[in-house]
Scaffold this motif. Structure first.
Motif, mmCIF file in Angstrom:
data_model
loop_
_atom_site.group_PDB
_atom_site.id
_atom_site.type_symbol
_atom_site.label_atom_id
_atom_site.label_comp_id
_atom_site.label_asym_id
_atom_site.label_seq_id
_atom_site.Cartn_x
_atom_site.Cartn_y
_atom_site.Cartn_z
ATOM 1 N N ARG A 28 0.251 12.192 -6.981
ATOM 2 C CA ARG A 28 0.216 11.302 -6.138
ATOM 3 C C ARG A 28 -0.064 11.852 -4.549
ATOM 4 N NH1 ARG A 28 -2.617 7.300 -4.067
ATOM 5 N NH2 ARG A 28 -1.420 5.835 -2.658
ATOM 6 N N GLU A 80 -3.582 13.373 -4.078
ATOM 7 C CA GLU A 80 -4.354 12.485 -3.675
ATOM 8 C C GLU A 80 -4.205 11.885 -2.349
ATOM 9 O OE1 GLU A 80 -3.633 9.126 -6.455
ATOM 10 O OE2 GLU A 80 -4.456 10.222 -8.322
ATOM 11 N N LEU A 81 -3.057 11.782 -1.787
ATOM 12 C CA LEU A 81 -2.779 11.425 -0.416
ATOM 13 C C LEU A 81 -3.208 12.445 0.452
ATOM 14 C CD1 LEU A 81 0.683 9.506 -1.008
ATOM 15 C CD2 LEU A 81 -1.502 8.796 -0.325
ATOM 16 N N GLU A 86 -6.195 12.366 3.449
ATOM 17 C CA GLU A 86 -5.778 12.559 5.018
ATOM 18 C C GLU A 86 -6.937 13.474 5.551
ATOM 19 O OE1 GLU A 86 -3.769 11.435 7.151
ATOM 20 O OE2 GLU A 86 -3.385 9.805 5.508
ATOM 21 N N ARG A 118 3.752 5.504 4.809
ATOM 22 C CA ARG A 118 2.512 5.829 4.368
ATOM 23 C C ARG A 118 2.236 5.415 2.733
ATOM 24 N NH1 ARG A 118 -0.992 9.578 7.592
ATOM 25 N NH2 ARG A 118 -0.084 9.114 9.766
ATOM 26 N N GLY A 119 1.622 6.437 2.095
ATOM 27 C CA GLY A 119 1.353 6.030 0.744
ATOM 28 C C GLY A 119 2.718 6.088 -0.475
ATOM 29 N N MET A 120 3.691 6.966 -0.045
ATOM 30 C CA MET A 120 4.602 7.152 -0.937
ATOM 31 C C MET A 120 6.138 6.751 -0.393
ATOM 32 S SD MET A 120 3.968 10.289 -3.514
ATOM 33 C CE MET A 120 3.859 11.430 -2.499
ATOM 34 N N ASP A 168 7.803 11.766 -0.487
ATOM 35 C CA ASP A 168 6.898 12.510 0.310
ATOM 36 C C ASP A 168 7.528 13.982 0.743
ATOM 37 O OD1 ASP A 168 4.728 10.834 0.696
ATOM 38 O OD2 ASP A 168 5.729 9.845 2.661
ATOM 39 N N ILE A 188 1.417 13.120 5.339
ATOM 40 C CA ILE A 188 1.119 11.837 4.403
ATOM 41 C C ILE A 188 2.147 10.756 4.345
ATOM 42 C CG2 ILE A 188 0.193 13.829 2.982
ATOM 43 C CD1 ILE A 188 2.714 13.541 1.089
#
Length: 639
Positions: free
Chosen positions: A457, A460-461, A465, A599-601, A606, A639
């Protein structure tokens, strides 16, 4: 040259395996593939009669357990792994990661189903690493515990001797297994012949144990012990540990040698030994404390301990090298950080050594031995990871059969249902031992799973970015050439994961060095979900923005070790660019990941990804780019 020859030799190996005959492959398979399952008689019957299960070694109970072991081997190993699942080869390769890649090929890319299959495969691989920790510990401990029968006064030395053997085993990995591997086959042949001989010797006392071939005895066991009789499967599953290895090592030997070895040699030897132990327990119920070694004549016990220790080392070696292979596949498929990979053989591409995996396994195995200290305590921890991996294999097999086997699925899918019922029962039985030690592989599996998912993951992030902040090549190049910077001779190769975006390394080179090379190549390396990339798909070269700029995509299979310079040197043979190694400079950007909230996680993931990214082996080293031709430029990404 070697880039394409790997593919060719691989294909040749599966068609005829070079100059090695079928008999040689069978002996080799016996030495490598069957080590784990071949050492199960050391502890399986013994564990069935520990106080935890409360069983009395009477006539009906002994025959019931023998029947359960026989039918577990027939259903799970013979029917599922040897007969059916070996048909689901990914271009000759097996194992849970190969099966996952095969299953994903039947689904739409990016779909929820493909995502779910990926999650299943990753979790199965996580459980496999748990098995890789427990197998060396339990097999070596079980072998050396023979001293309790042969020389009880040496009991205090069992754990130190086990640790010494294991440390020596892990420390010798860096030398490779090629030389030692040549003796694995003959040693394991002697081991299985010894198992059969000991079994025949003891069966003579009570030949009626052959009645256990009748499944009625297994059903009768459950009828007599009620619903809680299912918990004995926590011991029975120990007989089928190593079934996954038969499939995972298929790429090394092919399905046919493994099948021949199992049907005609390994399975008969195992069952003769199990029946021999059962016959001994019927004659002397007190022998249930360690029926394997008590079944051995007194004069042969010390030689048998030495042979069993050798077999345990071989079983451990197979699991360790299997962990290296799975780790390399996971690296190539983007599930774990890149690690240093060393090749230990000039002839065999599959002979690799991964120091990071090796030392992690060694520390975990030593901690496990010091924590549990006996094979009986470890047996409580053993079955969960094995059962979980087998169940995931069954689910993936059902998906592959439904999608790609139109003729066979009418009978394969009902068989998958049978396999799933058996493996769920195994899982329930082992789950009951959670507090006794089964927590260990579950916790370890969840930790590994978290690491794998976080890395996937996070990548991917990170790429998202970079794409978001990036400049499109098609709009950048025309503007650049309106006022071109100073040109210098040679070829610059800019490595990038995004094919349409200007690499950060190029932007930084223009900003700081204010020069542009004579020829510029934007290079992307892709991993296919097949073991070996076909020759025609290896390299793709497109000219962009005039003759000075090229977009190159190199594709490798997940079983290959990528060698970028070698692949580029082959491009001239395909009518592409001529790359002179001494005139080529590689530019790569080294991103520093910064964790941020919202953000994503979650922020802790992170930070975990940032640590892994910082400590991962550089892509340049992983792709075998020479350090004296490399320029790395840094960039910071949130991220």
């Amino acid at each position: 040259m070697a880039v394409t020859s790997n593919t060719n030799s691989h294909a040749h190996g599966h068609n005829g395996h070079g100059n090695v005959g079928l008999f040689g492959l069978i002996v080799g398979a016996i030495g490598v593939v069957f080590g784990d399952i071949g050492t199960s008689p050391l502890y399986t019957i013994k564990e069935a009669f520990i106080p935890h299960y409360g069983l009395t070694p009477d006539h009906a109970t002994v025959l019931g357990i023998l029947s359960l072991i026989f039918w577990a081997l027939m259903i799970v190993v013979t029917s599922k792994y040897v007969t059916i699942i070996m048909r689901a080869d990914n271009e000759g390769e097996g194992g849970i990661m190969a099966l996952m890649a095969l299953a994903q090929r039947t689904l739409a890319k990016g779909s929820r189903s493909a995502y779910a299959v990926g999650i299943l495969g990753i979790f199965g691989a996580s459980l496999f690493f748990g098995d890789g920790v427990i197998t060396p510990a339990i097999t070596t401990l079980s072998a050396i515990e023979g001293l309790e029968v042969a020389a009880p006064q040496l009991h205090m030395w069992i754990v130190p001797m086990t640790l010494a053997v294991l440390v020596l085993l892990f420390c010798s990995q860096r030398f490779g297994t090629e030389r030692v591997g040549k003796v694995f086959g003959p040693v394991m042949v002697v081991w299985f012949l010894s198992l059969a001989a000991i079994g025949i010797w003891n069966i003579g006392h009570n030949p009626e144990v052959f009645h256990a071939l009748n499944p009625v005895w297994a059903m009768r066991f459950f009828m007599e012990h009620g619903w809680h009789g299912i918990f004995i499967l926590g011991a029975v599953v120990l007989a089928v540990t190593g079934g996954e290895a038969l499939y995972a090592d298929m790429g090394h030997f092919g399905a046919r040698p493994i099948r021949h070895a199992w049907y005609w040699f390994v399975l008969p030897a195992l069952m003769l030994n199990y029946f021999g132990q059962g016959s001994l327990v019927l004659e002397d119920p007190a022998a249930a404390r360690n029926p394997f070694y008590i079944a051995v004549p007194e004069w042969a016990r010390f030689p048998m301990i030495a042979l069993a220790t050798a077999a345990a080392v071989i079983a451990s070696q197979a699991v360790i090298t299997g962990a290296y292979s799975v780790a390399r596949q996971a690296m190539q498929l983007g599930y774990i950080p890149r690690m240093l990979i060393k090749h230990t053989s000039k002839e065999t591409i599959g002979q690799i050594y991964v120091p990071g995996i090796n030392w992690t396994l060694m520390i975990a195995v030593i901690a496990l031995v010091l924590t549990f200290r006996t094979s009986t305590a470890l047996a409580s921890a053993y079955g969960v990871s094995v059962s979980g991996t087998m169940l995931i294999d069954t689910l993936l097999l059902a998906l592959v059969a439904r999608s790609t086997w139109p003729r066979a699925r009418a009978w394969v899918l009902p068989m998958c249902l049978l396999f799933a019922i058996v493996e769920v029962a195994f899982l329930i039985a082992n789950g009951s031992k959670f507090l006794d030690g089964a927590w260990f592989p579950v916790v370890l599996g969840l930790l590994v799973f978290t690491v794998l998912r976080t890395w996937r993951r996070g990548r991917e992030l990170l790429h998202a970015e970079i794409r978001k902040e990036g400049i499109q090549i098609d709009t950048f190049l025309p503007g650049l050439m309106l006022a071109p910077p100073v040109r210098v001779p040679g070829t610059a190769v800019f490595m990038t994961a995004q094919t349409g975006v200007v690499p950060h390394a190029l932007l930084h080179n223009l900003k700081h060095n204010k020069v542009l090379h004579e020829r510029n190549v934007f290079l992307t390396v892709e991993t296919l979900n097949v073991p070996y990339a076909p020759k025609e798909k290896r390299l793709k070269i497109d000219s962009i923005g005039g003759e000075d700029f090229y977009r190159v995509v190199i594709k490798f299979g997940f079983m290959e070790t990528p060698d970028v310079p070698l692949a580029l040197m082959r491009s001239c043979d395909l009518g592409g660019i001529h790359f002179d190694p001494m005139e080529t400079t590689y530019f790569a950007s080294r991103e520093t990941v910064v964790a941020s909230r919202h953000r994503g996680m979650p922020v802790w993931r992170d930070k975990l990804f940032a640590v892994m990214h910082r400590n991962a082996a550089p892509a340049t080293g992983f792709f075998r780019i020479p350090g004296n031709r490399l320029v790395e430029l840094g960039a910071q990404v949130e991220i």
